[in-house]
Enzyme design. Structure first.
Site, PDB file in Angstrom:
ATOM      1  N   HIS A  62      12.455  10.802 -26.177  1.00 11.59           N
ATOM      2  CA  HIS A  62      11.471  10.767 -25.106  1.00 11.59           C
ATOM      3  C   HIS A  62      10.219  10.026 -25.550  1.00 11.59           C
ATOM      4  O   HIS A  62       9.836  10.088 -26.717  1.00 11.59           O
ATOM      5  CB  HIS A  62      11.106  12.198 -24.682  1.00 11.59           C
ATOM      6  CG  HIS A  62      12.297  12.968 -24.206  1.00 11.59           C
ATOM      7  ND1 HIS A  62      12.384  14.328 -24.341  1.00 11.59           N
ATOM      8  CD2 HIS A  62      13.449  12.575 -23.607  1.00 11.59           C
ATOM      9  CE1 HIS A  62      13.541  14.756 -23.841  1.00 11.59           C
ATOM     10  NE2 HIS A  62      14.205  13.705 -23.387  1.00 11.59           N
ATOM     11  N   LYS A  72       1.754  13.796 -29.924  1.00 11.63           N
ATOM     12  CA  LYS A  72       2.332  15.148 -30.031  1.00 11.63           C
ATOM     13  C   LYS A  72       2.133  15.686 -31.439  1.00 11.63           C
ATOM     14  O   LYS A  72       2.137  14.938 -32.413  1.00 11.63           O
ATOM     15  CB  LYS A  72       3.838  15.117 -29.722  1.00 11.63           C
ATOM     16  CG  LYS A  72       4.158  14.727 -28.296  1.00 11.63           C
ATOM     17  CD  LYS A  72       5.650  14.680 -28.063  1.00 11.63           C
ATOM     18  CE  LYS A  72       5.961  14.262 -26.636  1.00 11.63           C
ATOM     19  NZ  LYS A  72       7.407  14.112 -26.416  1.00 11.63           N
ATOM     20  N   TYR A 132       5.016  22.534 -29.355  1.00  6.59           N
ATOM     21  CA  TYR A 132       4.265  21.302 -29.567  1.00  6.59           C
ATOM     22  C   TYR A 132       3.081  21.186 -28.627  1.00  6.59           C
ATOM     23  O   TYR A 132       3.108  21.635 -27.498  1.00  6.59           O
ATOM     24  CB  TYR A 132       5.152  20.063 -29.512  1.00  6.59           C
ATOM     25  CG  TYR A 132       6.126  19.945 -28.364  1.00  6.59           C
ATOM     26  CD1 TYR A 132       5.887  19.058 -27.322  1.00  6.59           C
ATOM     27  CD2 TYR A 132       7.307  20.670 -28.352  1.00  6.59           C
ATOM     28  CE1 TYR A 132       6.797  18.907 -26.289  1.00  6.59           C
ATOM     29  CE2 TYR A 132       8.215  20.529 -27.327  1.00  6.59           C
ATOM     30  CZ  TYR A 132       7.952  19.644 -26.288  1.00  6.59           C
ATOM     31  OH  TYR A 132       8.862  19.505 -25.275  1.00  6.59           O
ATOM     32  N   ASP A 168      19.232  12.892 -20.603  1.00 11.88           N
ATOM     33  CA  ASP A 168      19.375  12.153 -21.857  1.00 11.88           C
ATOM     34  C   ASP A 168      20.729  11.452 -21.940  1.00 11.88           C
ATOM     35  O   ASP A 168      20.824  10.333 -22.446  1.00 11.88           O
ATOM     36  CB  ASP A 168      19.162  13.072 -23.057  1.00 11.88           C
ATOM     37  CG  ASP A 168      17.724  13.558 -23.177  1.00 11.88           C
ATOM     38  OD1 ASP A 168      16.819  12.933 -22.577  1.00 11.88           O
ATOM     39  OD2 ASP A 168      17.499  14.574 -23.858  1.00 11.88           O
TER      40      ASP A 168
END
Length: 190
Positions: A62, A72, A132, A168
Site C-alpha cells: 500500500h 507511517k 501504526y 490486494d
C-alpha cells in the site's frame, strides 16, 4: 532507543530499550524527540490503526499519492510480522528496492516510513497485531496498492501460500503503475 537507517532511503528501524522486572516490561516505543536527533522528521499523528491477522496473511503493498503522502510508524504488539518497505518513488536513488524488518512482541522494534514508500507485511502467527501511526487520514481516492506477489518486486515472502485481500489480489503490477504514471514521485524535501 536505537534508530538505524535502512537501505531504502527514508525508512528507519527503531529498537526500544526494554526495562523488565518480575512485574513485566516497560518501554518507550515512540519518541519524536529522539527521531529528530537521529535525523528523522517526526510527523503529526492524524490517524492510528490496528490490524489483527491470521497466520500467512499478507497485507499490502500500500502507498498514498505524494503530496501529501502518508508517513507511517509501525510496530507489532502481538505475534510476529515480517514487515516490508518498498521504494515506489519514481526518481528515488533506491527506487524498486525493498527491505524487511521482523517486528514482534519480543524485540518490540518499530519501523518509520517516509511519504511515498510502499508498505506491506506478512503475519507469521495467528492473531498478529500490528499498530501504526499515520501522518494523514485514510483517503480512498489517494491510496493505492501494487500486487504483493508481482515478480518485478521479487519479494521473497516467508510463507508458502500468502493469503491476500480481494483488493490486494486484484492490484496492478509495478510496471503497469509505472507506465500509467500512478506511482509517487521522489521529492527530496519530503
Amino acid at each position: 532507543m536505537k534508530i538505524r537507517p535502512l537501505a531504502v532511503e527514508g525508512a528507519w528501524e527503531i529498537t526500544p530499550q526494554q526495562h523488565s522486572d518480575p512485574r513485566g516490561t516497560f518501554l518507550e516505543w515512540y519518541r519524536p524527540d529522539l527521531l529528530t536527533e537521529a535525523g528523522v522528521t517526526p510527523f503529526a499523528i492524524e490517524q492510528a490503526n490496528i490490524s489483527v491477522s491470521a497466520a500467512d496473511v499478507v497485507r499490502g503493498v500500500h502507498f498514498a499519492d505524494v503530496p501529501p503522502g502518508q508517513a507511517k510508524y509501525i510496530t507489532c504488539v502481538n505475534g510476529v510480522a515480517w514487515d516490508v518497505i518498498i521504494d515506489l518513488r519514481v526518481g528515488s536513488p533506491t527506487f524498486g528496492l525493498w527491505e524487511s524488518v521482523l517486528l514482534d512482541a519480543s524485540d518490540r522494534r518499530a519501523v518509520y516510513l517516509s511519504e511515498g514508500l510502499g508498505h506491506a507485511f506478512c503475519s507469521l502467527a495467528e492473531g498478529t497485531t500490528v499498530a501504526y501511526f499515520c501522518s494523514t487520514r485514510y483517503a480512498p481516492l489517494r491510496e493505492h496498492t501494487v500486487h504483493p506477489l508481482d515478480p518485478d518486486l521479487a519479494i521473497t515472502w516467508p510463507v508458502r501460500t500468502p493469503l491476500l485481500s480481494d483488493r490486494d489480489a486484484a492490484a496492478p503490477r509495478l510496471a503497469e503503475m509505472l507506465t500509467e504514471g500512478r506511482l509517487p514521485r521522489y521529492l527530496q524535501d519530503v
